[in-house]
Design a protein around this motif. Structure first.
Motif, PDB file in Angstrom:
ATOM      1  N   VAL A   1      30.910  42.678  20.581  1.00  0.00           N
ATOM      2  CA  VAL A   1      31.895  41.617  20.391  1.00  0.00           C
ATOM      3  C   VAL A   1      33.225  42.092  20.985  1.00  0.00           C
ATOM      4  CG1 VAL A   1      33.254  40.363  18.660  1.00  0.00           C
ATOM      5  CG2 VAL A   1      30.779  40.630  18.375  1.00  0.00           C
ATOM      6  N   ILE A   2      33.932  41.197  21.636  1.00  0.00           N
ATOM      7  CA  ILE A   2      35.161  41.549  22.332  1.00  0.00           C
ATOM      8  C   ILE A   2      36.353  41.446  21.388  1.00  0.00           C
ATOM      9  CG2 ILE A   2      36.694  40.903  24.229  1.00  0.00           C
ATOM     10  CD1 ILE A   2      34.215  39.828  25.684  1.00  0.00           C
ATOM     11  N   ARG A   3      37.129  42.522  21.328  1.00  0.00           N
ATOM     12  CA  ARG A   3      38.343  42.530  20.509  1.00  0.00           C
ATOM     13  C   ARG A   3      39.440  41.748  21.231  1.00  0.00           C
ATOM     14  NH1 ARG A   3      39.900  46.765  16.850  1.00  0.00           N
ATOM     15  NH2 ARG A   3      38.192  47.980  17.761  1.00  0.00           N
ATOM     16  N   GLU A   4      40.043  40.798  20.532  1.00  0.00           N
ATOM     17  CA  GLU A   4      41.078  39.966  21.148  1.00  0.00           C
ATOM     18  C   GLU A   4      42.281  40.809  21.565  1.00  0.00           C
ATOM     19  OE1 GLU A   4      43.229  35.666  20.322  1.00  0.00           O
ATOM     20  OE2 GLU A   4      42.300  36.764  18.674  1.00  0.00           O
ATOM     21  N   GLU A   5      42.659  40.680  22.818  1.00  0.00           N
ATOM     22  CA  GLU A   5      43.774  41.457  23.359  1.00  0.00           C
ATOM     23  C   GLU A   5      44.901  40.514  23.783  1.00  0.00           C
ATOM     24  OE1 GLU A   5      43.876  44.749  23.775  1.00  0.00           O
ATOM     25  OE2 GLU A   5      41.808  45.421  23.510  1.00  0.00           O
ATOM     26  N   GLY A   6      46.076  41.078  23.932  1.00  0.00           N
ATOM     27  CA  GLY A   6      47.194  40.276  24.393  1.00  0.00           C
ATOM     28  C   GLY A   6      47.214  40.116  25.904  1.00  0.00           C
ATOM     29  N   ASN A   7      46.436  40.955  26.606  1.00  0.00           N
ATOM     30  CA  ASN A   7      46.418  40.938  28.064  1.00  0.00           C
ATOM     31  C   ASN A   7      45.261  40.072  28.569  1.00  0.00           C
ATOM     32  OD1 ASN A   7      46.198  41.518  30.827  1.00  0.00           O
ATOM     33  ND2 ASN A   7      46.958  43.598  30.563  1.00  0.00           N
ATOM     34  N   PRO A   8      45.526  38.906  29.179  1.00  0.00           N
ATOM     35  CA  PRO A   8      44.455  38.029  29.660  1.00  0.00           C
ATOM     36  C   PRO A   8      43.552  38.690  30.696  1.00  0.00           C
ATOM     37  CG  PRO A   8      46.562  36.871  29.627  1.00  0.00           C
ATOM     38  CD  PRO A   8      46.859  38.314  29.386  1.00  0.00           C
ATOM     39  N   GLU A   9      44.108  39.557  31.534  1.00  0.00           N
ATOM     40  CA  GLU A   9      43.311  40.213  32.572  1.00  0.00           C
ATOM     41  C   GLU A   9      42.267  41.151  31.960  1.00  0.00           C
ATOM     42  OE1 GLU A   9      45.817  42.145  35.395  1.00  0.00           O
ATOM     43  OE2 GLU A   9      46.778  40.282  36.071  1.00  0.00           O
ATOM     44  N   VAL A  10      42.657  41.855  30.908  1.00  0.00           N
ATOM     45  CA  VAL A  10      41.719  42.746  30.218  1.00  0.00           C
ATOM     46  C   VAL A  10      40.611  41.933  29.565  1.00  0.00           C
ATOM     47  CG1 VAL A  10      41.464  44.406  28.325  1.00  0.00           C
ATOM     48  CG2 VAL A  10      43.466  44.520  29.816  1.00  0.00           C
ATOM     49  N   MET A  11      40.974  40.826  28.925  1.00  0.00           N
ATOM     50  CA  MET A  11      39.977  39.952  28.300  1.00  0.00           C
ATOM     51  C   MET A  11      39.004  39.424  29.340  1.00  0.00           C
ATOM     52  SD  MET A  11      40.668  39.885  25.087  1.00  0.00           S
ATOM     53  CE  MET A  11      39.693  38.484  24.611  1.00  0.00           C
ATOM     54  N   HIS A  12      39.535  39.034  30.474  1.00  0.00           N
ATOM     55  CA  HIS A  12      38.729  38.504  31.561  1.00  0.00           C
ATOM     56  C   HIS A  12      37.707  39.538  32.029  1.00  0.00           C
ATOM     57  CE1 HIS A  12      37.739  36.821  35.505  1.00  0.00           C
ATOM     58  NE2 HIS A  12      38.238  35.676  35.076  1.00  0.00           N
ATOM     59  N   GLU A  13      38.110  40.795  32.112  1.00  0.00           N
ATOM     60  CA  GLU A  13      37.213  41.861  32.546  1.00  0.00           C
ATOM     61  C   GLU A  13      36.090  42.085  31.538  1.00  0.00           C
ATOM     62  OE1 GLU A  13      39.470  45.361  33.282  1.00  0.00           O
ATOM     63  OE2 GLU A  13      40.610  44.483  34.956  1.00  0.00           O
ATOM     64  N   TYR A  14      36.432  42.089  30.247  1.00  0.00           N
ATOM     65  CA  TYR A  14      35.421  42.292  29.205  1.00  0.00           C
ATOM     66  C   TYR A  14      34.386  41.157  29.210  1.00  0.00           C
ATOM     67  CZ  TYR A  14      38.257  46.000  27.079  1.00  0.00           C
ATOM     68  OH  TYR A  14      38.949  47.150  26.831  1.00  0.00           O
ATOM     69  N   ILE A  15      34.879  39.924  29.334  1.00  0.00           N
ATOM     70  CA  ILE A  15      33.978  38.768  29.342  1.00  0.00           C
ATOM     71  C   ILE A  15      33.047  38.831  30.543  1.00  0.00           C
ATOM     72  CG2 ILE A  15      33.894  36.253  29.603  1.00  0.00           C
ATOM     73  CD1 ILE A  15      36.597  36.194  28.063  1.00  0.00           C
ATOM     74  N   THR A  16      33.608  39.117  31.710  1.00  0.00           N
ATOM     75  CA  THR A  16      32.809  39.208  32.933  1.00  0.00           C
ATOM     76  C   THR A  16      31.754  40.297  32.814  1.00  0.00           C
ATOM     77  OG1 THR A  16      34.662  38.429  34.283  1.00  0.00           O
ATOM     78  CG2 THR A  16      32.900  39.610  35.416  1.00  0.00           C
ATOM     79  N   GLU A  17      32.131  41.427  32.259  1.00  0.00           N
ATOM     80  CA  GLU A  17      31.197  42.549  32.110  1.00  0.00           C
ATOM     81  C   GLU A  17      30.006  42.169  31.234  1.00  0.00           C
ATOM     82  OE1 GLU A  17      31.128  47.155  30.370  1.00  0.00           O
ATOM     83  OE2 GLU A  17      33.028  46.071  30.588  1.00  0.00           O
TER      84      GLU A  17
END
Length: 207
Positions: A119-135
């Protein structure tokens, strides 16, 4: 009030009961495919989330017009609240990853389960979130996203050539009432899976 107390007792009981199961999941045969590993990991959490809804005594109606494609799928909800997330993650076919608040990871035992589920931990950085989702999607795991989140489901699905299934829920806003004293209420819940579409194909047609 009584139903809410029952929900709290159920959550604590299930978390403690499955400590051994969580330990066993750390020793899954690494030779298994990622898909098979996640099916084993998500088996108990999905049952747990379905049980959370069952404690309320609610009746769930599921509407689905067509089969959901095999492989990773992006399920998109207009605005995911906690009740919507628990409902969908428990009832959507197969293991479906999602984004959770950092507070959830600090809950004893639950945090470890969330980590094991990727499960992805919600981050304040959209780019980091985008990378986790893509991975996660590239590994072959479906995702449940909110349109109000930091990631753009349409852009991700188009880039990875994945299908999107819009999901709608009704009645979940009636489940939990009260601010100081919580009350878990019985509700008529409806969950609808809309038609599957591929943003990449629509983008090509518009071009």
């Amino acid at each position: 009030m009584i139903r809410f107390c029952c929900l709290v007792i159920y959550i604590v009981y299930m978390l403690v009961k499955n400590i051994k199961q969580l330990f066993n999941l750390t020793m899954i045969d690494p030779r298994l495919s990622y898909e098979k590993q996640m099916k084993l990991v998500y088996e108990q959490p999905k049952a747990f989330m379905r049980g959370c809804i069952d404690v309320s005594g609610s009746v769930i109606t599921i509407n689905q017009t067509e089969p959901i494609p095999n492989g990773p799928v992006l399920y998109v909800h207009s605005h995911l609240r906690t009740a919507d997330l628990v409902l969908l993650a428990g009832h959507v076919p197969g293991p479906v990853c999602f984004i959770a608040s950092p507070k959830a990871f600090r809950i004893p035992f639950m945090g470890k389960w969330l980590e094991r589920m990727n499960v992805i931990r919600e981050e304040g950085n959209p780019e980091v979130m985008h990378e986790y989702i893509t991975e996660n999607l590239q590994k072959g795991q479906s995702m449940l996203l909110s349109r109000k989140g930091s990631a753009d489901p349409e852009e991700i699905a188009a880039r990875l050539n994945l299908p999107i299934v819009m999901v709608e829920t009704e009645g979940t806003d009636h489940l939990l009432r009260g601010t100081l004293f919580k009350r878990l209420k019985t509700s008529e819940i409806e969950m609808s899976f809309n038609r599957v579409y591929y943003p990449a194909e629509q983008k090509q047609l518009r071009a």
